[in-house]
Write an enzyme that holds these catalytic residues in place. Structure first.
Site, PDB file in Angstrom:
ATOM      1  N   ASP A 187     103.010  18.573  66.982  1.00  0.00           N
ATOM      2  CA  ASP A 187     103.264  18.182  68.370  1.00  0.00           C
ATOM      3  C   ASP A 187     102.232  18.832  69.283  1.00  0.00           C
ATOM      4  OD1 ASP A 187     104.800  17.521  70.867  1.00  0.00           O
ATOM      5  OD2 ASP A 187     106.316  16.948  69.422  1.00  0.00           O
ATOM      6  N   HIS A 197     106.199  19.047  75.650  1.00  0.00           N
ATOM      7  CA  HIS A 197     106.731  18.135  74.639  1.00  0.00           C
ATOM      8  C   HIS A 197     107.074  18.850  73.333  1.00  0.00           C
ATOM      9  CE1 HIS A 197     106.672  14.618  71.871  1.00  0.00           C
ATOM     10  NE2 HIS A 197     107.026  13.931  72.946  1.00  0.00           N
ATOM     11  N   SER A 252     110.959  10.426  71.080  1.00  0.00           N
ATOM     12  CA  SER A 252     110.507  11.785  70.794  1.00  0.00           C
ATOM     13  C   SER A 252     111.671  12.758  70.772  1.00  0.00           C
ATOM     14  CB  SER A 252     109.507  12.251  71.856  1.00  0.00           C
ATOM     15  OG  SER A 252     108.251  11.670  71.663  1.00  0.00           O
TER      16      SER A 252
END
Length: 739
Positions: free
Chosen positions: A144, A206, A533
């Site tokens: 990620d 994220h 996600s």
């Protein structure tokens, strides 16, 4: 992520010269080059000098009068390949060389909780049972944008040293602990942006969010500015995390993704979670996620991947390889509302993540189409596109917009007090903005617009968000979640399963504002965002939970357990049915005791690839040993031992036979009977045999499922359940007509 990041497809350098100037010999070779990935399959032999081999290969494809490009990456720990800049001619010559499986351009990819784990039934008490069973031995690899190590979600208090199986390392400029046991970063071109931190530190938020969702610690009273307060934690809080940072300001390179897979598999992770994807689905061994997942599967590592955020359009699902778990996003029973009140006291139930409190004060309200700046149009300003609003007309006012405004401006830079978006698209999903904001459906939007047009001095206010709980909100496929069918193999159901992906609270980095807009100066430890996600690490956590009880189960066995115990979702509420949610919604508690599993290993996928037309010579490169497709029992695509059944057709007539084998992991002595849900008219399903008797654990039994149908509708959803009175092993049976 829930929002789209950089979506550049591959880049080219164009060299233009006048036709009157002679072209140097090297111009068409060097200046037309682009970064390419040369995939060579299985790991090289230990006695092979990989760097020398790769350099020699480059010398062979490059003309003698042209400079040989450098090797940018060498993949050699878990599989084989390298990265270099090649032009089209060099790519073609490289693809024809012995040992090369595929050559493809490096592309840019995009990054695709408190209440959610309670909603799926995984309470803290049950998670502690997993902790005692696994003893901190589960390692989750997170590919990620990095991680924020200082979050309480990653505190290593109470953790012992990493498991002995761990072979990874920590970047020199990053401090690992006994929770985050490894951290690396990758950047194939070395071109970092001004906002990038050249370390595994997360500047986007994220990776921190997905990592904590999958394996974060118990953190009580976690919230986003008082919204969605609860105990944040991952699926298996005792799991360790290994970080592989590939996300940067300018996006994510395929070459970096493959490098991360190469390391993660060799480092000894148990499960890999990757919430990254592109806009174009590619053949398996031209796709970084599929390549990495294939070699992970061979080493017993399950890969959980996000399905994509391009829904509700059909055929947009991105993670389609049969050896990985493809995860769609769905809702829970919690909804976050940002109510709107007009000057006439009318109140509307808006949806959004709004932490700003206007304290009920009324502000003038204007429609965006009535406030275009001189360089814009009313059409653009009506949708509140970036830079379209006139600051003189909107300053100090609330602006009504025709669409879900996702630009960086969204009224903030124009001096607006707040923004109201109207429309049915993504009305189920809240976002965080740099100013008070809410989203209403088309009906309520029309009512608000009518009020603006009728009242001389219209006014409104937007209230700070609050949470409400109601089962009616639950188990809806998120509007943004990518739908099937699987465009590579229509008869392999993708996505596989659905998991919470709407309004998920999880850890965040202080280096990125919650709205991700530069003008937003807020800092938060936890943020609420949406996307597949967010669903993917939920499935990852559920898989880790299953593995904590069954450490020797294969990736296919774990996936089967998740799919056959999933909570059925309604085709009436979700018109795309299994194309939207796969087998249903994750149910990790049931998944640890599934009764029967549809297992599969390397040889099963090799047979599948043979059946798909892969030549024996190409397969040898991929797996590292010779296998003749003519010698193995090649089945059709419908014989892959998958826990779902799909039949696609170009006509209205279907006559299809599936062969499956189930393994008993329930009760030693058990008798399972096949039960089918009601089928549509002119639709016949037969199971032979319809009764399976087991006398021991680990025993295998095979059966056939036969479909004979005359389709009247485009989509037909049925289910098969093997029932022994204790366990109910459910598989979707999905038949659809291709248009």
């Amino acid at each position: 992520m829930g929002r789209k990041f950089n979506t550049a497809i591959w880049w080219f350098i164009l060299f233009v010269v006048s036709s009157t100037i002679p072209l140097k010999a090297h111009s068409t070779s060097e200046d037309d080059r682009q970064t390419c990935i040369v995939y060579m399959g299985d790991r090289p032999n230990a006695d092979v000098s990989v760097s020398t081999l790769h350099t020699n290969m480059l010398h062979e494809v490059v003309d003698s009068d042209v400079e040989v490009p450098k090797v940018l990456y060498s993949y050699k720990r878990s599989f084989h390949g390298f990265v270099a800049k090649l032009n089209k001619k060099e790519m073609q010559k490289m693809a024809e060389m012995e040992g090369v499986v595929s050559v493809f351009p490096n592309e840019k990819k995009q990054l695709h909780t408190s209440r959610s784990w309670d909603f799926v039934g995984l309470t803290p008490q049950l998670q502690l049972l997993s902790e005692r069973s696994a003893k901190g031995d589960i390692i989750i690899g997170v590919i990620d944008s990095g991680i924020w190590p200082h979050s309480e979600s990653f505190n290593d208090k109470g953790f012992g040293p990493p498991p002995k199986k761990w072979k990874g390392t920590c970047a020199a400029n990053f401090t690992c602990n006994n929770k985050i046991i490894g951290a690396k970063y990758y950047k194939v071109d070395g071109n970092f942006g001004k906002e990038d931190i050249i370390s595994p530190i997360d500047t986007e938020g994220h990776g921190t969010h997905t990592g904590s969702t999958a394996a974060g610690n118990f953190v009580s009273s976690a919230n986003f500015d008082g919204i969605a307060t609860g105990t944040a934690r991952g699926g298996v809080p005792s799991a360790r995390i290994a970080v592989y940072k590939v996300g940067w300001v300018d996006g994510i390179d395929d070459a970096d993704i493959i490098a991360a897979f190469d390391d993660a598999i060799a480092d000894g992770v148990d499960i890999i979670t990757i919430s990254i994807g592109g806009e174009v689905v590619r053949e398996y061994f031209n796709d970084p996620n599929a390549i990495g997942a294939f070699h992970a599967m061979r080493r017993g590592v399950l890969v959980s991947a996000s399905a994509g955020n391009d829904g509700p359009t059909l055929g947009t699902v991105g993670s389609v390889a049969p050896w990985l778990l493809s995860v769609a996003a769905s809702t829970t029973d919690r909804k976050i509302l940002a109510e709107i009140q007009l000057g006439n006291k009318m109140t509307y139930e808006g949806v959004n993540i709004n932490s700003y409190d206007l304290k009920g004060h009324l502000y003038p309200i204007i429609h965006g189409r009535d406030a275009p700046n001189p360089k814009s149009t009313s059409l653009k300003s009506g949708s509140c596109l970036d830079g379209s609003l006139d600051p003189k007309l909107v300053k100090g006012k609330i602006v009504l917009c025709d669409a879900n405004a996702l630009g960086e401006d969204v009224g903030f830079a124009s001096g607006a007090v707040g923004i109201i978006m109207e429309g049915d698209s993504q009305a189920d999903t809240g976002f965080s903005y740099a100013l008070p904001a809410s989203h209403v459906d088309t009906k309520d939007g029309a009512s608000i617009e009518s009020y603006i047009n009728k009242i001389r001095n219209p006014s409104a206010t937007i209230f700070k968000s609050h949470t409400v709980f109601d089962r009616k909100y639950a188990l809806h496929a998120a509007s943004f979640s990518s739908r099937g069918p699987n465009t590579i193999n229509y008869d392999i159901l993708k996505p596989d399963i659905s998991a919470p992906g709407v309004d998920i609270l999880a850890a965040w980095t202080p280096l990125k504002s919650p709205s991700e807009y530069k003008g937003d100066k807020r800092i938060t430890k936890y943020n609420i965002i949406s996307g597949t996600s967010m669903a993917c690490p939920h499935a990852t956590g559920a898989a880790a939970y299953v593995k904590s009880f069954h450490p020797n189960w294969s990736p296919a066995a774990i996936r089967s357990a998740l799919l056959t115990t999933a909570i059925p979702m309604s085709a009436k509420l979700n018109p795309h049915a299994e194309l939207a949610y796969g087998a249903g919604h994750i149910n990790p508690i049931k998944a640890i005791k599934p009764g029967l599993i549809y297992d599969a290993g390397e040889i099963d996928y090799i047979k599948f690839l043979c059946g798909q037309g892969y030549e024996s010579s190409r397969l040898k490169k991929i797996i590292g040993y010779h296998i003749s497709c003519s010698d193995v029992n090649i089945g059709t695509i419908w014989d892959l031992n998958y826990p779902s059944f799909v039949a696609s057709t170009h006509t209205s007539i279907v006559n299809r036979t599936f062969t499956r084998t189930v393994t008993n992991v329930g009760s030693p002595n058990s008798t399972y009977k096949a039960k089918l849900s009601p089928a549509p008219e002119n639709f016949q399903i037969m199971v032979k045999p319809s009764v399976l008797k087991f006398t021991s654990l680990g025993q295998k039994k095979s059966f056939k499922l036969i479909i004979v149908a005359l389709l009247k509708n485009g989509i037909n959803s049925v289910s098969l359940v093997w029932d022994d009175g204790k366990f109910k092993v459910r598989s979707p049976v999905f038949v659809f007509k291709l248009t």
